[in-house]
Design an enzyme around this catalytic site. Structure first.
Site, mmCIF file in Angstrom:
data_model
loop_
_atom_site.group_PDB
_atom_site.id
_atom_site.type_symbol
_atom_site.label_atom_id
_atom_site.label_comp_id
_atom_site.label_asym_id
_atom_site.label_seq_id
_atom_site.Cartn_x
_atom_site.Cartn_y
_atom_site.Cartn_z
ATOM 1 N N ASP A 9 1.128 -1.282 -0.042
ATOM 2 C CA ASP A 9 0.101 0.007 -0.083
ATOM 3 C C ASP A 9 0.902 1.184 0.072
ATOM 4 O O ASP A 9 2.055 1.062 -0.102
ATOM 5 C CB ASP A 9 -0.720 0.008 1.169
ATOM 6 C CG ASP A 9 -0.171 0.322 2.503
ATOM 7 O OD1 ASP A 9 0.993 0.394 2.618
ATOM 8 O OD2 ASP A 9 -0.740 0.315 3.583
ATOM 9 N N CYS A 66 3.448 -3.217 4.004
ATOM 10 C CA CYS A 66 2.703 -1.934 4.190
ATOM 11 C C CYS A 66 3.251 -1.310 5.277
ATOM 12 O O CYS A 66 4.306 -1.322 5.506
ATOM 13 C CB CYS A 66 1.017 -2.557 4.633
ATOM 14 S SG CYS A 66 1.215 -3.247 6.224
ATOM 15 N N THR A 68 3.365 -0.988 8.929
ATOM 16 C CA THR A 68 3.924 -1.877 10.017
ATOM 17 C C THR A 68 3.965 -3.396 9.311
ATOM 18 O O THR A 68 4.657 -4.155 10.155
ATOM 19 C CB THR A 68 2.805 -1.918 10.973
ATOM 20 O OG1 THR A 68 1.482 -2.397 10.705
ATOM 21 C CG2 THR A 68 2.572 -0.641 11.641
ATOM 22 N N GLY A 71 -1.229 -5.178 8.880
ATOM 23 C CA GLY A 71 -2.554 -5.208 7.997
ATOM 24 C C GLY A 71 -2.473 -6.256 7.004
ATOM 25 O O GLY A 71 -3.391 -7.156 6.893
ATOM 26 N N HIS A 99 11.034 -23.414 9.463
ATOM 27 C CA HIS A 99 10.088 -23.919 10.445
ATOM 28 C C HIS A 99 8.649 -23.780 9.862
ATOM 29 O O HIS A 99 7.874 -24.685 9.945
ATOM 30 C CB HIS A 99 10.125 -23.456 11.602
ATOM 31 C CG HIS A 99 11.246 -23.948 12.464
ATOM 32 N ND1 HIS A 99 11.664 -23.550 13.736
ATOM 33 C CD2 HIS A 99 12.722 -24.466 11.969
ATOM 34 C CE1 HIS A 99 12.430 -24.111 14.270
ATOM 35 N NE2 HIS A 99 13.544 -24.659 13.140
ATOM 36 N N HIS A 134 8.421 -30.034 11.204
ATOM 37 C CA HIS A 134 7.624 -28.892 11.059
ATOM 38 C C HIS A 134 6.573 -29.169 9.895
ATOM 39 O O HIS A 134 5.676 -28.277 9.811
ATOM 40 C CB HIS A 134 8.578 -27.950 10.329
ATOM 41 C CG HIS A 134 9.703 -27.658 11.271
ATOM 42 N ND1 HIS A 134 9.916 -27.000 12.719
ATOM 43 C CD2 HIS A 134 11.277 -28.059 11.338
ATOM 44 C CE1 HIS A 134 10.760 -27.024 13.266
ATOM 45 N NE2 HIS A 134 11.759 -27.604 12.509
HETATM 46 C C1 RB5 Z 1 -1.795 2.842 6.340
HETATM 47 O O1 RB5 Z 1 -1.674 4.026 6.894
HETATM 48 C C2 RB5 Z 1 -1.696 1.852 7.418
HETATM 49 O O2 RB5 Z 1 -2.461 1.758 8.184
HETATM 50 C C3 RB5 Z 1 -1.088 0.537 6.695
HETATM 51 O O3 RB5 Z 1 0.004 0.711 5.790
HETATM 52 C C4 RB5 Z 1 -0.672 -0.519 7.482
HETATM 53 O O4 RB5 Z 1 0.442 -0.409 8.328
HETATM 54 C C5 RB5 Z 1 -1.678 -1.446 8.383
HETATM 55 O O5 RB5 Z 1 -1.509 -2.356 8.912
#
Ligand code: RB5
Length: 151
Positions: A9, A66, A68, A71, A99, A134
């Site tokens: 994203d 993304c 973090t 998501g 694993h 595994h």
């Molecule tokens: C987008 O702002 C952010 O929410 C997305 O990139 C991601 O980190 C979601 O888990």
């Protein structure tokens, strides 16, 4: 040669572009599922597209990014047969192949820098699944999916 699918994203866009450039420089074939700019988009759209392409056996493995990585992790692990693994360190990248037979590498573009991401990626690409005990554990996960379908 294996073709790698990649998507992100907006939160993972910069890291994705850097990784694509790295993979192409290495001589690998890359299929970029977008996003194609840093404009705000919804990460499930991209996670779903890439996970579906793996389920359809168009690719063996893929990379998702993304902000973090959380998501994308939530989205792709809803798909039976997808083992998406969020990695922010090299040890996890190695272990999730040995694993867990990870078939999607997930990273957080706002969490790690490009050089660490490339180290993680190299480790993930070059580590084989160990099978054995595994595989037995993965079979138990697959059994959950089968049981849910037959309920
Ligand atoms: C987008 O702002 C952010 O929410 C997305 O990139 C991601 O980190 C979601 O888990």
């Amino acid at each position: 040669m294996e073709k790698i699918a990649i998507a992100s994203d907006h939160g993972g866009f910069d890291l994705k572009e850097n990784i694509i450039a790295y993979l192409i420089k290495k001589g690998l074939e890359v299929d970029n599922f977008g996003a194609h700019s840093a404009d705000s988009v919804d990460y499930p759209d991209y996670g779903i597209k890439l996970a579906q392409a793996i389920i359809d056996k168009k690719f063996v493995r893929g990379i998702l990014i993304c902000g973090t990585g959380v998501g994308m992790s939530i989205v792709v692990n809803r798909f039976p047969g997808i083992r998406g693994t969020l990695c922010s360190d090299v040890y996890t990248a190695k272990m999730c192949r040995e694993h867990n037979d990870s078939n999607i590498l997930i990273m957080g573009g706002r969490v790690i820098d490009v050089s660490l991401a490339i180290e993680i990626l190299e480790t993930w690409l070059n580590t084989e699944f160990e099978g054995g005990r595994h595989q037995r554990r993965l079979d138990k996960i697959n059994q959950i999916e089968t049981n849910l379908k037959t309920k």
